[in-house]
Scaffold this active site. Structure first.
Site, mmCIF file in Angstrom:
data_model
loop_
_atom_site.group_PDB
_atom_site.id
_atom_site.type_symbol
_atom_site.label_atom_id
_atom_site.label_comp_id
_atom_site.label_asym_id
_atom_site.label_seq_id
_atom_site.Cartn_x
_atom_site.Cartn_y
_atom_site.Cartn_z
ATOM 1 N N ASP A 68 -0.443 87.637 65.138
ATOM 2 C CA ASP A 68 -0.199 88.971 64.717
ATOM 3 C C ASP A 68 0.537 89.076 63.315
ATOM 4 O OD1 ASP A 68 2.942 89.172 66.572
ATOM 5 O OD2 ASP A 68 1.745 90.390 66.057
ATOM 6 N N HIS A 85 -7.167 94.836 60.611
ATOM 7 C CA HIS A 85 -7.649 93.813 61.800
ATOM 8 C C HIS A 85 -8.948 93.273 60.595
ATOM 9 C CE1 HIS A 85 -5.767 94.981 64.501
ATOM 10 N NE2 HIS A 85 -6.379 95.740 64.806
ATOM 11 N N LEU A 124 -15.339 70.841 67.101
ATOM 12 C CA LEU A 124 -14.340 71.316 67.286
ATOM 13 C C LEU A 124 -14.685 72.691 68.439
ATOM 14 C CD1 LEU A 124 -11.441 72.878 66.529
ATOM 15 C CD2 LEU A 124 -12.564 74.964 65.066
HETATM 16 C C1 LIG Z 1 -16.104 84.648 71.212
HETATM 17 C C2 LIG Z 1 -15.329 85.868 70.350
HETATM 18 C C3 LIG Z 1 -15.757 86.064 68.142
HETATM 19 O O1 LIG Z 1 -15.662 87.122 70.879
HETATM 20 C C4 LIG Z 1 -14.139 88.172 70.980
HETATM 21 C C5 LIG Z 1 -12.609 87.648 70.380
HETATM 22 C C6 LIG Z 1 -11.934 88.269 70.904
HETATM 23 C C7 LIG Z 1 -11.777 89.085 71.435
HETATM 24 C C8 LIG Z 1 -10.513 89.775 72.650
HETATM 25 N N1 LIG Z 1 -10.080 90.824 71.635
HETATM 26 C C9 LIG Z 1 -10.260 92.397 71.906
HETATM 27 C C10 LIG Z 1 -9.888 92.293 73.341
HETATM 28 C C11 LIG Z 1 -8.849 92.127 73.140
HETATM 29 N N2 LIG Z 1 -8.204 93.162 72.830
HETATM 30 O O2 LIG Z 1 -8.197 91.651 73.896
HETATM 31 C C12 LIG Z 1 -8.685 90.613 71.335
HETATM 32 O O3 LIG Z 1 -8.726 89.711 71.258
HETATM 33 C C13 LIG Z 1 -9.376 91.454 69.500
HETATM 34 C C14 LIG Z 1 -7.731 92.255 69.646
HETATM 35 N N3 LIG Z 1 -7.553 92.899 68.282
HETATM 36 N N4 LIG Z 1 -8.220 91.830 67.399
HETATM 37 C C15 LIG Z 1 -8.699 91.895 66.373
HETATM 38 C C16 LIG Z 1 -7.934 91.007 65.796
HETATM 39 C C17 LIG Z 1 -8.650 90.395 64.769
HETATM 40 C C18 LIG Z 1 -8.123 89.045 64.320
HETATM 41 C C19 LIG Z 1 -7.524 88.466 64.164
HETATM 42 C C20 LIG Z 1 -6.335 89.248 65.234
HETATM 43 C C21 LIG Z 1 -6.760 90.320 65.567
HETATM 44 C C22 LIG Z 1 -9.235 91.194 68.572
HETATM 45 C C23 LIG Z 1 -10.222 90.169 67.755
HETATM 46 C C24 LIG Z 1 -9.395 88.436 68.067
HETATM 47 C C25 LIG Z 1 -10.172 87.625 67.614
HETATM 48 C C26 LIG Z 1 -11.662 88.001 66.930
HETATM 49 S S1 LIG Z 1 -12.988 86.829 66.271
HETATM 50 C C27 LIG Z 1 -14.048 88.337 66.208
HETATM 51 C C28 LIG Z 1 -13.399 89.543 66.542
HETATM 52 C C29 LIG Z 1 -12.195 89.397 67.578
HETATM 53 C C30 LIG Z 1 -11.407 90.267 67.935
HETATM 54 C C31 LIG Z 1 -12.794 89.588 72.120
HETATM 55 C C32 LIG Z 1 -14.333 88.489 71.859
#
Ligand SMILES: CC(C)Oc1ccc(CN(CCC(N)=O)C(=O)c2cnn(Cc3ccccc3)c2-c2ccc3sccc3c2)cc1
Length: 249
Positions: free
Chosen positions: A29, A46, A140
């Site tokens: 967060d 992000h 991991l």
């Molecule tokens: C297997 C993996 C690589 O693919 C995914 C992983 C997650 C999601 C889910 N996702 C997007 C949709 C939703 N809101 O759930 C989030 O959780 C979300 C919401 N904000 N951010 C930016 C953010 C970026 C970095 C830190 C926190 C937030 C992210 C997010 C989270 C982690 C990662 S890691 C690569 C992209 C990414 C994007 C979809 C696919």
């Protein structure tokens, strides 16, 4: 008056490899706040947050942790402006294009929990490719919570149990906590030993409610883009201090 010797003041407490949290769950967060503080657009937060994910994954591999579950929490998960949602949905494929070779080299297994189908097609394709490519890895477990809600997860488990019972597949006398856990999307993971949440919020936000029954919580004011390997070590040291102090079984 005694003076502490120089080296005593600089000594870094070491992580005790024999008492590591096996599974760490992180609520990432603070991206938006980080950007706002710098007068940058939210998507810059992000983008920086992605670099933190890579640093934390690298450290988790070095420490030989068993599992890392990452949950991107933000209040307006889906109420964000369109351009931000589009940007976010492009992040996973960029992340995997960049880091999947490293993840494969480091024997990392990518898994997801939550409602995966809600993602755009190109995001789903990138994610399922990386899950498939790493499914036989034994290092991991890097688990992403995607559109995940714990109460929905528990409700879905209850519904499935009712269906199994109706079809005579389930003997209620055998329905203990272990059997119930097998109905959750986290069935292949041990419960998180340590839950970390950044940006100063001290809420669980509907995350792994059943699984965190006995977890230690570590809250830090650091915004996710400012979190790093040293901050992860500090969280683990705090966990180890508590385990040492309270000992117990
Ligand atoms: C297997 C993996 C690589 O693919 C995914 C992983 C997650 C999601 C889910 N996702 C997007 C949709 C939703 N809101 O759930 C989030 O959780 C979300 C919401 N904000 N951010 C930016 C953010 C970026 C970095 C830190 C926190 C937030 C992210 C997010 C989270 C982690 C990662 S890691 C690569 C992209 C990414 C994007 C979809 C696919």
């Amino acid at each position: 008056m005694f003076t502490r010797s120089k080296e005593k003041q600089s000594v870094q407490k070491e992580i005790d490899p024999s008492n590591l949290p096996e599974h760490i769950a992180i609520i990432m967060d603070g991206n938006g706040r980080w950007a706002k503080k710098r007068g940058l657009p939210r998507i810059a937060g992000h983008r920086e947050g992605m670099k933190t994910i890579q640093k934390v994954v690298e450290r988790a591999v070095e420490l030989n942790l068993k599992a890392l579950t990452l949950y991107a929490f933000s209040t307006e998960n889906w109420k964000r402006p369109m351009n931000e949602v589009e940007f976010i949905m492009k992040l996973p494929s960029q992340f995997l294009d960049t880091y999947l070779p490293d993840l494969v080299k480091n024997n990392v297994k990518v898994t997801t929990i939550g409602d995966f189908d809600a993602l755009p097609k190109y995001t789903k394709e990138a994610v399922s490719y990386s899950v498939k490519k790493t499914e036989n890895n034994t290092g991991l477990i890097l688990n992403f919570a995607i559109n995940y809600g714990s109460r929905k997860e528990i409700l879905d488990a209850v519904k499935q149990i009712c269906l199994d019972y109706q079809e005579g597949q389930m003997d209620l006398d055998n329905l203990d906590e272990k059997a119930f856990s097998n109905y959750l999307t986290t069935h292949s993971l041990s419960d998180p030993d340590l839950v970390i949440r950044t940006s100063g919020e001290q809420r669980i936000s509907n995350y792994l409610l059943w699984q965190i029954a006995y977890s230690e919580f570590y809250f830090t004011e650091k915004l996710w883009p400012d979190f790093n390997q040293k901050a992860l070590d500090e969280a683990i040291l705090a966990y180890q201090d508590r385990k040492r102090r309270f000992g117990g079984l």
